[in-house]
Scaffold this motif. Structure first.
Motif, PDB file in Angstrom:
ATOM      1  N   ARG A   7      14.674 -20.981  19.451  1.00 27.49           N
ATOM      2  CA  ARG A   7      14.254 -20.838  20.846  1.00 27.49           C
ATOM      3  C   ARG A   7      13.812 -19.413  21.142  1.00 27.49           C
ATOM      4  O   ARG A   7      12.843 -19.183  21.863  1.00 27.49           O
ATOM      5  N   LEU A   8      14.537 -18.434  20.595  1.00 26.44           N
ATOM      6  CA  LEU A   8      14.170 -17.039  20.805  1.00 26.44           C
ATOM      7  C   LEU A   8      12.829 -16.718  20.151  1.00 26.44           C
ATOM      8  O   LEU A   8      11.961 -16.086  20.763  1.00 26.44           O
ATOM      9  N   TYR A   9      12.661 -17.169  18.914  1.00 27.71           N
ATOM     10  CA  TYR A   9      11.413 -16.893  18.187  1.00 27.71           C
ATOM     11  C   TYR A   9      10.228 -17.575  18.867  1.00 27.71           C
ATOM     12  O   TYR A   9       9.153 -16.981  19.026  1.00 27.71           O
ATOM     13  N   LYS A  14       5.748 -17.678  19.039  1.00 26.69           N
ATOM     14  CA  LYS A  14       4.934 -18.896  18.947  1.00 26.69           C
ATOM     15  C   LYS A  14       4.496 -19.429  20.301  1.00 26.69           C
ATOM     16  O   LYS A  14       3.396 -19.974  20.430  1.00 26.69           O
ATOM     17  N   GLU A  15       5.356 -19.325  21.313  1.00 19.60           N
ATOM     18  CA  GLU A  15       5.024 -19.845  22.636  1.00 19.60           C
ATOM     19  C   GLU A  15       5.051 -18.724  23.674  1.00 19.60           C
ATOM     20  O   GLU A  15       5.428 -18.942  24.823  1.00 19.60           O
ATOM     21  N   ASN A  16       4.625 -17.551  23.269  1.00 20.16           N
ATOM     22  CA  ASN A  16       4.613 -16.430  24.214  1.00 20.16           C
ATOM     23  C   ASN A  16       3.795 -16.823  25.445  1.00 20.16           C
ATOM     24  O   ASN A  16       2.627 -17.185  25.329  1.00 20.16           O
ATOM     25  N   PHE A  19       0.406 -14.320  25.973  1.00 16.29           N
ATOM     26  CA  PHE A  19      -0.660 -14.209  24.978  1.00 16.29           C
ATOM     27  C   PHE A  19      -0.973 -15.504  24.243  1.00 16.29           C
ATOM     28  O   PHE A  19      -2.012 -15.604  23.589  1.00 16.29           O
ATOM     29  N   VAL A  20      -0.095 -16.498  24.330  1.00 19.61           N
ATOM     30  CA  VAL A  20      -0.335 -17.769  23.630  1.00 19.61           C
ATOM     31  C   VAL A  20      -0.580 -18.900  24.624  1.00 19.61           C
ATOM     32  O   VAL A  20      -1.627 -19.552  24.595  1.00 19.61           O
ATOM     33  N   LEU A  21       0.372 -19.141  25.524  1.00 21.51           N
ATOM     34  CA  LEU A  21       0.246 -20.237  26.485  1.00 21.51           C
ATOM     35  C   LEU A  21      -0.603 -19.863  27.686  1.00 21.51           C
ATOM     36  O   LEU A  21      -1.068 -20.750  28.413  1.00 21.51           O
ATOM     37  N   MET A  22      -0.798 -18.566  27.914  1.00 20.37           N
ATOM     38  CA  MET A  22      -1.616 -18.069  29.037  1.00 20.37           C
ATOM     39  C   MET A  22      -1.105 -18.604  30.373  1.00 20.37           C
ATOM     40  O   MET A  22      -1.865 -19.088  31.212  1.00 20.37           O
ATOM     41  N   LEU A  23       0.198 -18.507  30.586  1.00 18.02           N
ATOM     42  CA  LEU A  23       0.811 -18.937  31.841  1.00 18.02           C
ATOM     43  C   LEU A  23       1.240 -17.717  32.657  1.00 18.02           C
ATOM     44  O   LEU A  23       1.401 -16.629  32.133  1.00 18.02           O
ATOM     45  N   ILE A 136      11.887 -12.924  27.515  1.00 21.00           N
ATOM     46  CA  ILE A 136      11.587 -11.726  26.729  1.00 21.00           C
ATOM     47  C   ILE A 136      10.104 -11.690  26.379  1.00 21.00           C
ATOM     48  O   ILE A 136       9.455 -10.634  26.466  1.00 21.00           O
ATOM     49  N   GLY A 137       9.560 -12.835  25.988  1.00 21.55           N
ATOM     50  CA  GLY A 137       8.131 -12.890  25.666  1.00 21.55           C
ATOM     51  C   GLY A 137       7.265 -12.505  26.853  1.00 21.55           C
ATOM     52  O   GLY A 137       6.286 -11.751  26.721  1.00 21.55           O
ATOM     53  N   PHE A 138       7.631 -12.998  28.042  1.00 22.81           N
ATOM     54  CA  PHE A 138       6.875 -12.670  29.258  1.00 22.81           C
ATOM     55  C   PHE A 138       7.026 -11.190  29.602  1.00 22.81           C
ATOM     56  O   PHE A 138       6.040 -10.525  29.964  1.00 22.81           O
ATOM     57  N   THR A 139       8.243 -10.661  29.458  1.00 16.24           N
ATOM     58  CA  THR A 139       8.478  -9.240  29.746  1.00 16.24           C
ATOM     59  C   THR A 139       7.697  -8.349  28.793  1.00 16.24           C
ATOM     60  O   THR A 139       7.099  -7.345  29.211  1.00 16.24           O
TER      61      THR A 139
END
Length: 229
Positions: A7-9, A14-16, A19-23, A136-139
């Protein structure tokens, strides 16, 4: 432990969401005029995401399907109100800088999306770490964009002078167009870095990776197909 690390990774790489999902493009483009604003908005969103994921996961078996979205929004809005009051009391400068975008966390599609696609179907512990990873990915995404914009637009990072005094700031980078330029640049770098591994199993120049079993859009497409039957 494997599920937690996954989930963290996934959330960070993978689902940042940036930069990946563009949300969550509204706060991404609007508040990242500085690194401080970026990390502040990212952390506020992460706290709301973790708490709402936990609460929705705990209540997932008793929330009726017919009203689940209004319930999600009520839960998210409650946590956003608490975070807004805390920021107003203890980090007033950051609160003033972020302004209206703090209460708008309620309608951030990242939070509602994770509630619907993950927390509603999984146990509390995994839901918490899903929120941590995505948060964390969003931050990271917001902070990187804010750092680049602040560096090029002011010559500073976290208000520390980085560029020499002779540097002429490029004002457009702290304006609205600069957000699009920097986001596009960082997305291009991210795609380039993962291109070699992503295209290992497919021909051509596409960057999706060709592994549909791990695609985050697969579940959404399957739901839509069932609804259309």
């Amino acid at each position: 432990m494997k599920g937690i690390l996954e989930r963290l990774y996934n959330g960070i790489v993978k689902e940042n969401p940036t930069f990946v999902l563009m949300l969550g493009m509204c706060p991404t483009l609007a508040v990242t005029t500085s690194a401080k604003n970026g990390i502040g908005m990212g952390l506020a969103t992460m706290v709301v995401l973790i708490m709402s994921n936990l609460m929705i996961s705990l209540l997932r078996k008793i929330i009726p399907d017919a009203v689940r979205v209004p319930v999600y929004i009520t839960i998210i809005a409650s946590f956003v109100t608490v975070i807004e009051m805390i920021m107003h009391a203890y980090v007033k400068d950051l609160y003033d800088s972020l302004g209206i975008y703090i209460p708008l966390i309620v309608v951030n599609c990242i939070i509602l999306g994770r509630a619907e696609s993950y927390a509603n179907k999984n146990k509390p512990v995994l839901s918490i770490f899903d929120g941590v990873g995505i948060g964390i990915g969003f931050t990271i995404g917001l902070t990187l964009i804010g750092m680049v914009r602040e560096l090029l637009g002011n010559g500073t990072v976290f208000n520390l002078q980085i560029m020499p005094k002779s540097y002429e700031p490029i004002a457009i980078f702290i304006m609205a167009p600069g957000a699009f330029f920097v986001l596009a640049m960082l997305c291009a770098v991210q795609n380039k870095l993962k291109l070699k591994g992503a295209n290992r199993h497919v021909k051509g120049d596409g960057g999706c990776g060709g592994d549909c079993s791990t695609c985050p859009m697969k579940e959404i497409e399957e739901k839509e197909a069932k609804n259309n039957v």
